[in-house]
Enzyme design. Structure first.
Site, PDB file in Angstrom:
ATOM      1  CE  LYS A 104      -4.014  -2.217   0.592  1.00  0.00           C
ATOM      2  NZ  LYS A 104      -3.615  -3.638   0.634  1.00  0.00           N
TER       3      LYS A 104
HETATM    4  C1  LIG Z   1      -4.194  -4.766   0.136  1.00  0.00           C
HETATM    5  C2  LIG Z   1      -3.393  -5.986   0.104  1.00  0.00           C
HETATM    6  C3  LIG Z   1      -3.643  -7.004  -0.825  1.00  0.00           C
HETATM    7  C4  LIG Z   1      -4.792  -6.944  -1.804  1.00  0.00           C
HETATM    8  O1  LIG Z   1      -4.615  -5.961  -2.775  1.00  0.00           O
HETATM    9  P1  LIG Z   1      -5.865  -5.435  -3.618  1.00  0.00           P
HETATM   10  O2  LIG Z   1      -5.346  -4.330  -4.439  1.00  0.00           O
HETATM   11  O3  LIG Z   1      -6.868  -4.972  -2.600  1.00  0.00           O
HETATM   12  O4  LIG Z   1      -6.386  -6.586  -4.397  1.00  0.00           O
HETATM   13  C5  LIG Z   1      -2.811  -8.109  -0.819  1.00  0.00           C
HETATM   14  N1  LIG Z   1      -1.797  -8.219   0.054  1.00  0.00           N
HETATM   15  C6  LIG Z   1      -1.541  -7.273   0.969  1.00  0.00           C
HETATM   16  C7  LIG Z   1      -0.427  -7.485   1.929  1.00  0.00           C
HETATM   17  C8  LIG Z   1      -2.305  -6.120   1.016  1.00  0.00           C
HETATM   18  O5  LIG Z   1      -2.021  -5.176   1.916  1.00  0.00           O
END
Ligand SMILES: *Cc1c(COP(=O)(O)O)cnc(C)c1O
Length: 494
Positions: A112
């Site tokens: 993120k």
């Molecule tokens: C948010 C997240 C995901 C999923 O990603 P999306 O874009 O919501 O599909 C997978 N792994 C981790 C560690 C995340 O923080």
């Protein structure tokens, strides 16, 4: 040529990129999508000579056409600096026959950070460009990682406040500690009695509540979103697919123009949608492997054409993928419906009233770039253990879901194209799950002892993000029911 953004529901005016970033969600409840997906204007060879920052600017300029190059350069430089622990920002690591793209080298050690390091700067620039005088209030629902990354990105940014809702019993202890220790007078963290979907639905409801919006307006506030529904999250995520491909070519992992597959641990469908946009822009990507955990609503959808959220919500060791309503899927559905907002709107309304919808065969055929599968908790743990044993490489449970699905895909299809597995979190964020996957005996140790043990085992120093929270004081301990979220917002703003 200026690129405008339109709503997937068709009842909101077209807006510029900066306006779309400021608004987050369109007024008709739809998601903003670009009127067309632009093509890359450099070759992969040219990209392979660029730094991450240069790549970011060159990709983002194609989408954010109302930002000047100076503004983009400024945003990129403020975002991708020494907050990251490597100057490559998104390094590759070979293991288990694939290349892992490590997206966890930012401030909160989750992928993120890739988008949330830059979103506050894009938003501040957007507010300036649009002449907004209101204070911006970011409302965010988190399954664990978005919350901390958004808090870290927006803390102490002038003119912006941020409120994060997380499911009180639905995140890992380290994720919770990361959030409740967040500093910054403009930040607030609230645990809700409910799961992530309750938090996300609640936030969406607040966004589309016209009376609340009017009240905010009078108080001098304007809502925006840091969730992946914001186009300002999606666009920076396209960058690392371009960068990774170019680096794979540069280092000889693949030949010039060779097609690769991409495996993405998926929850809200933002990350994999960014990979799809990269493919549409001209990056030689073959199949997109959509990996789910036991909440396998996307696997079922991709194999049957029926999206059905009426099922048990499972708490897994990959909580950021514990999601039954993948919001960004709407952007893909809209495209598969031939950009027919009416058709898309009808499906989405059906999803909120009945919890399910079915797409036509014609629409399904347009989704054939995507392959769906899932990994059980046991398969995920087995993958963590086997990769550690074969390569000494320790991955987190989210990444392990993608790695396990990659194995299934190869066996099922015989497709042996080089695969990029997207690594979305540092194993240090999910230490207990990771260590007990390697050996059940570790379950007896406490969380921070496990952190030190993981470091010894993997040869990776304990990340600063973890060191910080060992001693940091708890600054947030508010909880609320899922029907009390509006009050929590008002309390924060008063
Ligand atoms: C948010 C997240 C995901 C999923 O990603 P999306 O874009 O919501 O599909 C997978 N792994 C981790 C560690 C995340 O923080």
């Amino acid at each position: 040529m200026e690129l405008f953004y339109k709503s997937t529901r068709g009842n909101a005016p077209k807006v510029t990129a900066s306006a779309a970033i400021l608004k987050g969600l369109a007024e008709d409840g739809g998601l903003y999508v670009p009127e067309r997906i632009p093509m890359l204007d450099h070759s992969m060879r040219e990209f392979s000579e660029m730094s991450y920052q240069e790549t970011a600017r060159e990709v983002m300029k194609l989408y954010l056409t109302d930002y000047t190059m100076e503004e983009l350069t400024d945003c990129v430089e403020k975002a991708y600096d020494d907050k990251f622990d490597t100057d490559r920002i998104a390094p590759l690591r070979d293991a288990g026959g694939a290349a892992f793209l490590e997206l966890f080298h930012g401030k909160t050690i989750a992928f993120k950070d890739m988008a949330l390091s830059i979103l506050p700067h894009l938003m501040t620039a957007a507010a300036r460009k649009c002449g907004t005088e209101k204070e911006i209030v970011i409302l965010t629902a988190t399954s664990g990682d978005t919350g901390k990354a958004a808090l870290a990105g927006f803390a102490d940014v002038p003119g912006i406040r941020i409120l994060v809702f997380y499911p009180k019993n639905g995140v890992s202890p380290i994720q919770e500690r990361q959030m409740v220790t967040q500093r910054g007078a403009n930040t607030r963290v609230v645990g809700i009695h409910g799961n992530f979907d309750d938090a996300q639905t609640g936030v969406k409801r607040l966004f589309s509540d016209a009376a609340l919006r009017e009240r905010m307006n009078q108080m001098g506030f304007q809502f925006s979103s840091a969730n992946s529904i914001n186009i300002g999250r999606l666009v920076p995520q396209i960058v690392y697919y371009v960068y990774a491909y170019a680096q794979m070519q540069k280092t000889g992992r693949i030949a010039d123009g060779e097609e690769i597959n991409v495996a993405v641990p998926t929850g809200n469908f933002g990350n994999i949608l960014a990979a799809y946009y990269a493919k549409c822009m001209g990056v030689p990507i073959g199949r997109l492997l959509c990996a789910s955990n036991e909440n396998k609503v996307l696997f079922d959808f991709l194999t049957t054409g029926i999206y059905d959220k009426n099922r048990e919500f499972v708490l897994t060791s990959s909580p950021s993928m514990d999601i039954l309503v993948s919001s960004n899927l709407e952007r893909l559905i809209y495209q598969a419906a031939g950009e027919d907002a009416e058709k898309n709107g009808a499906l989405m309304r059906q999803l909120s009233s009945e919890g399910r919808y079915a797409v036509t065969d014609e629409m399904r055929a347009r989704l054939s770039d995507f392959y769906g599968n899932y990994a059980s908790e046991a398969e995920c743990a087995a993958k963590i253990r086997s990769l550690y044993e074969s390569d000494g490489y320790v991955i987190d449970p989210h990444t392990a879901v993608a790695a396990a699905v990659y194995d299934k895909y190869r066996v099922q299809t015989g497709d042996d194209r080089k695969t990029l597995i997207v690594s979305t979190a540092s194993p240090f964020k999910f230490t207990r799950s990771v260590m007990t996957a390697i050996d059940a005996k570790y379950d007896a140790m406490d969380d921070f002892a496990l952190v030190d043990r993981l470091s010894a085992l993997s040869g990776v120093p304990v990340p600063a993000a973890i060191e910080e929270i060992r001693t940091a004081p708890v600054l947030h301990d508010i909880q609320c029911g899922k029907s009390e979220m509006e009050q929590a917002v008002l309390d924060f703003l008063q």
